[in-house]
Design a protein around this motif. Structure first.
Motif, PDB file in Angstrom:
ATOM      1  N   ASN A 155      -4.637   1.191  -1.967  1.00  0.00           N
ATOM      2  CA  ASN A 155      -5.573   0.824  -0.909  1.00  0.00           C
ATOM      3  C   ASN A 155      -6.971   1.304  -1.295  1.00  0.00           C
ATOM      4  OD1 ASN A 155      -6.667   0.089   1.488  1.00  0.00           O
ATOM      5  ND2 ASN A 155      -5.891   1.858   2.620  1.00  0.00           N
ATOM      6  N   ARG A 171       0.835  -1.219   0.000  1.00  0.00           N
ATOM      7  CA  ARG A 171       0.000   0.000   0.000  1.00  0.00           C
ATOM      8  C   ARG A 171       0.858   1.252   0.000  1.00  0.00           C
ATOM      9  NH1 ARG A 171      -3.492  -2.295   4.639  1.00  0.00           N
ATOM     10  NH2 ARG A 171      -4.876  -3.634   3.450  1.00  0.00           N
ATOM     11  N   LYS A 208      -8.561  -3.466  -4.765  1.00  0.00           N
ATOM     12  CA  LYS A 208      -7.858  -2.682  -5.791  1.00  0.00           C
ATOM     13  C   LYS A 208      -8.314  -2.966  -7.215  1.00  0.00           C
ATOM     14  CE  LYS A 208      -3.837  -5.629  -5.230  1.00  0.00           C
ATOM     15  NZ  LYS A 208      -2.420  -5.663  -4.912  1.00  0.00           N
TER      16      LYS A 208
END
Ligand SMILES: C[S@@+](CC[C@H](N)C(=O)[O-])C[C@H]1O[C@@H](n2cnc3c(N)ncnc32)[C@H](O)[C@@H]1O
Length: 299
Positions: free
Chosen positions: A123, A117, A128
C-alpha cells in the motif's frame, strides 16, 4: 563570481537551491546540483579575505528519490477503514488454499485490494510502482567541497523554523517528523579574524550569539519568492561574522534579503541571481529601503 576582487569578501552568506523541486531548480539533476555547489564553494577561496567566513543555510533532502529502494510501506493500522487483518487473510487462505484473492475477498467481506495489501504490504503512497524516497544528508557534500580548497568547517548552528504542516499527511502515514529546522554551516578561510565581544549586547550573546539553536519564524506565505529566508537570520549572521563597512556576498540572492540586512547593519554587499524576476524584486526591495533610509536621514 570570479569578477569579484580577490581577498575582498569578509562574509558570504547564502542559501542555494536545496534540490527539492522548486521552480528555479527544475532543470537540475542531482549531479548538476552537486557541481553547482562545488563550483560556487571552490570560487570562494579566491574571493574570501583570509580570516573571512562562508555561511551556508541549507537543509537535508528529506524526500530523495531512490529507484533502487525497496517498495515497502509500513502497515498503517490506524488508517485502515476495513477491519480485516493480515492474520484473518492468512487463516482464510490456510483453510482455502485453492481460493484466489477475489474469492478470499468475498469470503471475508472486503475488496480484493484489501486482500492484496494485507498479503503483500504494497500500500505505497502514490501507488505501488512509485519510486520511493529516503533522506539524503547534504552537510557531508559541502564540507568536502570546502575542504578540497582549504576552507574549514568552523561551527554549525541550527535554525528552528515553523513546522511545515504541508507534510502532515505524509507524516501521519510514516513515523517521520515534520520539517522544522535547517542548518547553518559556518566555514572559515584561514587567516586572522577579530573577536569583539562588544558587537552584541550581553543579552544577545546569551540568547543567540553563543547558542546553537536559533528560533526564528519562517517567512510566512508570500507570493514574490518561494524560498526567502527571514531577514532576522541574515541579520544575526551578518552581525556575528562581519564588521561595519565589510563586504558581504550572496551568490544566490533571490529576493535580496542578505542585501537588505547588510544595508541595515552598515555593510556593503554584492548579490548574484540567475532569475531576472528575482533580480528585479531584490532591486526593488533595496531601492525602497534606501529611499526610506534617505528620508530618515533628511528628517
Ligand atoms: C533558496 S533561494 C535564495 C533565497 C534568498 N535567500 C532570499 O531570501 O530571497 C535560491 C536562489 O538561487 C537562485 N539560483 C539558482 N541557481 C542559480 C545560479 N546558478 N546562479 C545564481 N542564482 C541561482 C534561485 O533563482 C533562487 O532565487
Amino acid at each position: 563570481m570570479l569578477e569579484i576582487e580577490p581577498n575582498s569578501v569578509a562574509l558570504s552568506f547564502w542559501s542555494p537551491p536545496y534540490f527539492v523541486g522548486k521552480d528555479y531548480e527544475k532543470e537540475e539533476t542531482f549531479e548538476s546540483w552537486q557541481s553547482l555547489l562545488r563550483q560556487v564553494i571552490h570560487n570562494h577561496y579566491q574571493i574570501l579575505k583570509p580570516g573571512g567566513f562562508l555561511v551556508i543555510n541549507i537543509a537535508d533532502i528529506l524526500c530523495f528519490k531512490d529507484k533502487y529502494m525497496p517498495r515497502i510501506q509500513a502497515l498503517n493500522i490506524s488508517n485502515q477503514k476495513c477491519k480485516v487483518t493480515r492474520e484473518m487473510v492468512l487463516e482464510a487462505r490456510q483453510k482455502h488454499p485453492d481460493y484466489n484473492r477475489y474469492e478470499l475477498a468475498s469470503l471475508l467481506g472486503c475488496s480484493e485490494q484489501t486482500i492484496d495489501r494485507r498479503l503483500n504490504g504494497n500500500n505505497i503512497r502514490g501507488g505501488k510502482y512509485q519510486v520511493q524516497t529516503r533522506v539524503k544528508l547534504v552537510g557531508n557534500y559541502i564540507e568536502k567541497y570546502a575542504y578540497e580548497v582549504g576552507i574549514y568547517l568552523y561551527d554549525k548552528r541550527v535554525w528552528v523554523k515553523d513546522p511545515s504542516w504541508v507534510n502532515s499527511q505524509w507524516t501521519s502515514n510514516t513515523l517521520k517528523a515534520v520539517n522544522e529546522y535547517e542548518d547553518l554551516y559556518i566555514f572559515w578561510k584561514p587567516g586572522e579574524y577579530v573577536i569583539d565581544r562588544r558587537k552584541l549586547s550581553k543579552d544577545e550573546w546569551k540568547s543567540w550569539g553563543s547558542r546553537g539553536l536559533w528560533y526564528i519564524n519562517s517567512v510566512r506565505v508570500n507570493d514574490d519568492h518561494e524560498a526567502k529566508f527571514p531577514e532576522e537570520l541574515a541579520s544575526r549572521v551578518i552581525r556575528l561574522f562581519s564588521e561595519e563597512n565589510d563586504l558581504i556576498l550572496d551568490p544566490f540572492m533571490g529576493s535580496g534579503t542578505t542585501a537588505v540586512a547588510a544595508i541595515k547593519h552598515n555593510r556593503n554587499y554584492i548579490g548574484i541571481e540567475k532569475e531576472a524576476k528575482y533580480v528585479k524584486l531584490a532591486k526593488k526591495r533595496i531601492r525602497e529601503l534606501s529611499s526610506f533610509q534617505l528620508e530618515l536621514n533628511l528628517v
